[in-house]
Write an enzyme that holds these catalytic residues in place. Structure first.
Site, mmCIF file in Angstrom:
data_model
loop_
_atom_site.group_PDB
_atom_site.id
_atom_site.type_symbol
_atom_site.label_atom_id
_atom_site.label_comp_id
_atom_site.label_asym_id
_atom_site.label_seq_id
_atom_site.Cartn_x
_atom_site.Cartn_y
_atom_site.Cartn_z
ATOM 1 N N GLN A 101 -3.651 -9.719 -0.822
ATOM 2 C CA GLN A 101 -3.893 -7.962 -0.538
ATOM 3 C C GLN A 101 -4.070 -7.448 -1.969
ATOM 4 O O GLN A 101 -4.285 -6.187 -1.667
ATOM 5 C CB GLN A 101 -2.465 -7.691 -0.052
ATOM 6 C CG GLN A 101 -1.800 -8.213 1.042
ATOM 7 C CD GLN A 101 -0.607 -7.876 1.724
ATOM 8 O OE1 GLN A 101 -0.150 -7.002 2.169
ATOM 9 N NE2 GLN A 101 0.474 -8.800 0.916
ATOM 10 N N HIS A 119 -7.884 -6.875 1.418
ATOM 11 C CA HIS A 119 -8.102 -5.604 1.117
ATOM 12 C C HIS A 119 -9.090 -5.000 0.231
ATOM 13 O O HIS A 119 -9.058 -4.057 -0.523
ATOM 14 C CB HIS A 119 -6.584 -4.914 0.601
ATOM 15 C CG HIS A 119 -5.685 -4.963 1.808
ATOM 16 N ND1 HIS A 119 -4.236 -4.678 1.341
ATOM 17 C CD2 HIS A 119 -5.722 -5.287 2.983
ATOM 18 C CE1 HIS A 119 -3.654 -4.946 2.571
ATOM 19 N NE2 HIS A 119 -4.388 -5.270 3.560
ATOM 20 N N CYS A 130 -23.938 4.979 4.332
ATOM 21 C CA CYS A 130 -24.836 3.575 4.796
ATOM 22 C C CYS A 130 -24.028 2.575 4.652
ATOM 23 O O CYS A 130 -24.487 1.172 5.013
ATOM 24 C CB CYS A 130 -26.161 3.703 4.198
ATOM 25 S SG CYS A 130 -26.118 3.422 2.461
ATOM 26 N N SER A 188 5.900 -6.387 -0.080
ATOM 27 C CA SER A 188 7.106 -5.804 0.715
ATOM 28 C C SER A 188 6.753 -6.022 2.186
ATOM 29 O O SER A 188 7.689 -5.718 2.999
ATOM 30 C CB SER A 188 6.826 -4.246 0.629
ATOM 31 O OG SER A 188 5.714 -3.753 0.905
HETATM 32 C C1 BJW Z 1 7.942 -8.598 -7.109
HETATM 33 C C2 BJW Z 1 7.818 -8.392 -8.481
HETATM 34 C C3 BJW Z 1 7.911 -9.263 -9.058
HETATM 35 C C4 BJW Z 1 7.992 -6.300 -7.665
HETATM 36 N N1 BJW Z 1 7.759 -10.629 -8.433
HETATM 37 N N2 BJW Z 1 7.702 -9.632 -6.478
HETATM 38 C C5 BJW Z 1 1.246 -2.384 13.259
HETATM 39 C C6 BJW Z 1 2.189 -1.690 13.035
HETATM 40 C C7 BJW Z 1 2.354 -0.476 12.445
HETATM 41 C C8 BJW Z 1 1.237 0.120 11.545
HETATM 42 C C9 BJW Z 1 0.010 -0.569 11.946
HETATM 43 C C10 BJW Z 1 -0.167 -1.861 12.357
HETATM 44 N N3 BJW Z 1 -1.254 -2.320 12.175
HETATM 45 C C11 BJW Z 1 -2.004 -1.515 11.655
HETATM 46 C C12 BJW Z 1 -1.336 -0.452 11.164
HETATM 47 C C13 BJW Z 1 -1.585 0.866 10.506
HETATM 48 C C14 BJW Z 1 -1.550 0.244 8.691
HETATM 49 C C15 BJW Z 1 -0.188 -0.056 8.360
HETATM 50 O O1 BJW Z 1 0.116 -1.141 8.037
HETATM 51 N N4 BJW Z 1 0.582 0.839 8.474
HETATM 52 C C16 BJW Z 1 2.083 0.502 7.891
HETATM 53 C C17 BJW Z 1 2.220 1.156 6.466
HETATM 54 C C18 BJW Z 1 2.935 1.305 8.834
HETATM 55 N N5 BJW Z 1 -2.569 -0.692 8.561
HETATM 56 C C19 BJW Z 1 -3.888 -0.472 8.379
HETATM 57 O O2 BJW Z 1 -4.255 0.743 8.502
HETATM 58 C C20 BJW Z 1 -4.793 -1.603 8.302
HETATM 59 N N6 BJW Z 1 -5.942 -1.639 9.056
HETATM 60 C C21 BJW Z 1 -5.846 -1.795 10.224
HETATM 61 O O3 BJW Z 1 -4.888 -2.199 10.795
HETATM 62 O O4 BJW Z 1 -7.193 -1.345 10.850
HETATM 63 C C22 BJW Z 1 -7.131 -1.672 12.229
HETATM 64 C C23 BJW Z 1 -8.563 -1.376 12.655
HETATM 65 C C24 BJW Z 1 -9.117 -2.269 13.378
HETATM 66 C C25 BJW Z 1 -10.625 -2.281 13.782
HETATM 67 C C26 BJW Z 1 -11.326 -0.941 13.408
HETATM 68 C C27 BJW Z 1 -10.663 0.052 12.773
HETATM 69 C C28 BJW Z 1 -9.047 -0.179 12.335
HETATM 70 C C29 BJW Z 1 -5.425 -1.355 6.705
HETATM 71 C C30 BJW Z 1 -4.541 -1.450 5.571
HETATM 72 C C31 BJW Z 1 -5.002 -1.371 4.257
HETATM 73 C C32 BJW Z 1 -3.917 -1.217 3.164
HETATM 74 N N7 BJW Z 1 -4.638 -0.676 1.860
HETATM 75 C C33 BJW Z 1 -3.919 -0.687 0.852
HETATM 76 C C34 BJW Z 1 -4.753 0.095 -0.218
HETATM 77 C C35 BJW Z 1 -5.699 -0.825 -1.057
HETATM 78 C C36 BJW Z 1 -6.827 -0.009 -1.808
HETATM 79 C C37 BJW Z 1 -5.718 0.412 -3.063
HETATM 80 O O5 BJW Z 1 -5.289 -0.615 -3.901
HETATM 81 O O6 BJW Z 1 -5.645 1.492 -3.355
HETATM 82 O O7 BJW Z 1 -3.367 -2.064 0.251
HETATM 83 S S1 BJW Z 1 -2.153 0.193 1.024
HETATM 84 C C38 BJW Z 1 -1.223 -0.982 -0.069
HETATM 85 O O8 BJW Z 1 -0.138 -1.711 0.651
HETATM 86 C C39 BJW Z 1 -2.393 -1.752 -0.521
HETATM 87 C C40 BJW Z 1 -1.827 -3.017 -0.735
HETATM 88 O O9 BJW Z 1 -2.609 -4.269 -0.706
HETATM 89 C C41 BJW Z 1 -0.603 -3.203 0.557
HETATM 90 C C42 BJW Z 1 0.435 -4.168 0.486
HETATM 91 O O10 BJW Z 1 1.340 -3.467 -0.388
HETATM 92 P P1 BJW Z 1 2.171 -4.838 -1.200
HETATM 93 O O11 BJW Z 1 1.190 -5.737 -1.954
HETATM 94 O O12 BJW Z 1 2.945 -5.361 -0.046
HETATM 95 O O13 BJW Z 1 3.039 -3.840 -2.460
HETATM 96 P P2 BJW Z 1 4.344 -3.158 -2.367
HETATM 97 O O14 BJW Z 1 4.366 -2.126 -3.336
HETATM 98 O O15 BJW Z 1 4.759 -2.626 -0.987
HETATM 99 O O16 BJW Z 1 5.513 -4.317 -2.473
HETATM 100 C C43 BJW Z 1 5.679 -4.916 -3.814
HETATM 101 C C44 BJW Z 1 6.653 -6.121 -3.498
HETATM 102 O O17 BJW Z 1 6.631 -6.701 -4.911
HETATM 103 C C45 BJW Z 1 8.035 -5.334 -3.262
HETATM 104 O O18 BJW Z 1 8.508 -6.271 -2.322
HETATM 105 C C46 BJW Z 1 8.720 -5.750 -4.824
HETATM 106 O O19 BJW Z 1 10.086 -6.231 -4.500
HETATM 107 C C47 BJW Z 1 7.902 -6.992 -5.083
HETATM 108 N N8 BJW Z 1 8.093 -7.294 -6.612
HETATM 109 N N9 BJW Z 1 8.147 -6.954 -8.712
HETATM 110 C C48 BJW Z 1 7.826 -10.585 -7.397
HETATM 111 N N10 BJW Z 1 7.782 -9.335 -10.724
HETATM 112 ZN ZN ZN Z 2 -25.849 4.991 1.171
#
Ligand code: BJW
Ligand code: ZN
Length: 245
Positions: A101, A119, A130, A188
């Protein structure tokens, strides 16, 4: 660090491994995670103010500058022992695919050769209008403009409400049919649809190994929960499973 003989045997017998990663894998490189209370980027900024198409249209300068700030930070970091151990798995197991991710590119920099970026990648850009890839190297404007249509250029990442890249998603999903071990490291597991991958793997009968210092909802579905930092647990696990490797 102690690992059960059952876990070590599962790893040694594996032919195809999928390593699913989140921001926690890059934490020890110094890249802030998204949701950790103390260091998370969004402890200071609300996610919905920055990582959505609406936010970009509302305040493109702020969103572009936020990504520039993060790129600056990421430019200075190096892969950590977790990235390196994941890359080294390729020498120990027939087939290893990283499904990440993360947008920082650190898995590839560490040497992983098969990386699926769910992502996107923060080092790329494309036109909001575009959708053509954009080169922003000498643009005076913030955000830069598309040389084809004049639209605003945005970072090549997936924002909330946007679909994941179709090819990346379908490849990751298809792999669930063939992998013997599924690692779930440093996420997470709150963001869908990515978080459904470990659940699907488990439904297919694949052992899930969870590595995280904190509990997550995926502890329930994981066969093995290893509580600790990825940069410590992964190298120790490889050394225990392949002592001569
Ligand atoms: C350690 C550590 C160490 C610390 N060792 N571990 C179903 C249910 C509910 C909602 C939805 C659903 N389906 C879709 C949604 C909506 C939404 C969503 O999920 N919302 C929820 C928040 C409720 N999802 C979307 O909108 C997605 N799109 C979609 O579903 O589209 C449908 C569609 C279809 C067709 C046409 C149109 C639409 C898109 C999601 C995009 C996420 N983007 C981001 C930003 C990326 C750009 C950027 O970097 O700015 O991606 S958000 C952010 O979260 C980023 C990450 O990749 C992502 C995940 O986070 P991650 O990696 O889990 O990080 P953290 O901080 O949350 O956790 C860190 C972990 O590490 C913790 O557990 C710590 O304990 C641990 N840790 N130190 C090991 N040393
Ligand atoms: Zn363009």
């Amino acid at each position: 660090m102690n690992f059960t003989s059952d876990l070590l045997a599962t790893l040694r017998n594996a032919r195809r491994i999928l390593v699913f990663t989140g921001a926690g894998v890059s934490a020890e490189s110094g890249v802030p995670t998204f949701r950790d209370a103390q260091t998370g980027l969004w402890a200071k900024h609300r996610a919905e103010d920055l990582a959505t198409p609406d936010a970009f249209l509302r305040d493109p300068v702020m969103v572009w500058n936020w990504y520039e700030w993060r790129r600056e930070l990421m430019r200075k970091v190096e892969p950590n022992p977790a990235h390196l151990a994941i890359a080294r798995l390729e020498q120990l197991v027939e087939r290893v695919t990283v499904v990440t991710q993360n947008v920082d590119g650190l898995h590839a920099r560490a040497g992983s050769t098969d990386v699926i970026e769910l992502h996107g990648n923060v080092w790329t850009n494309f036109c909001f209008d575009c959708r053509r890839p954009a080169d922003v190297s000498d643009s005076p404007q913030v955000p830069p403009r598309c040389s084809h249509c004049g639209g605003m250029v945005r970072p090549g990442v997936v924002w909330f409400g946007e679909a994941l890249p179709a090819a990346a998603w379908s490849r990751a999903y298809d792999l669930l049919q063939s992998v013997d071990v599924f690692f779930c490291i440093g996420t997470s597991s709150l963001v869908e649809p990515a978080a459904s991958l470990p659940r699907e793997a488990r439904l297919n009968g694949c052992p899930v190994i969870q590595i995280n210092p904190e509990p997550t909802s995926h502890d329930e579905i994981a066969q093995y929960v290893l509580r600790g930092k990825a940069g410590e647990v992964m190298p120790a696990l490889l050394a225990a499973a392949w002592p001569t490797g």
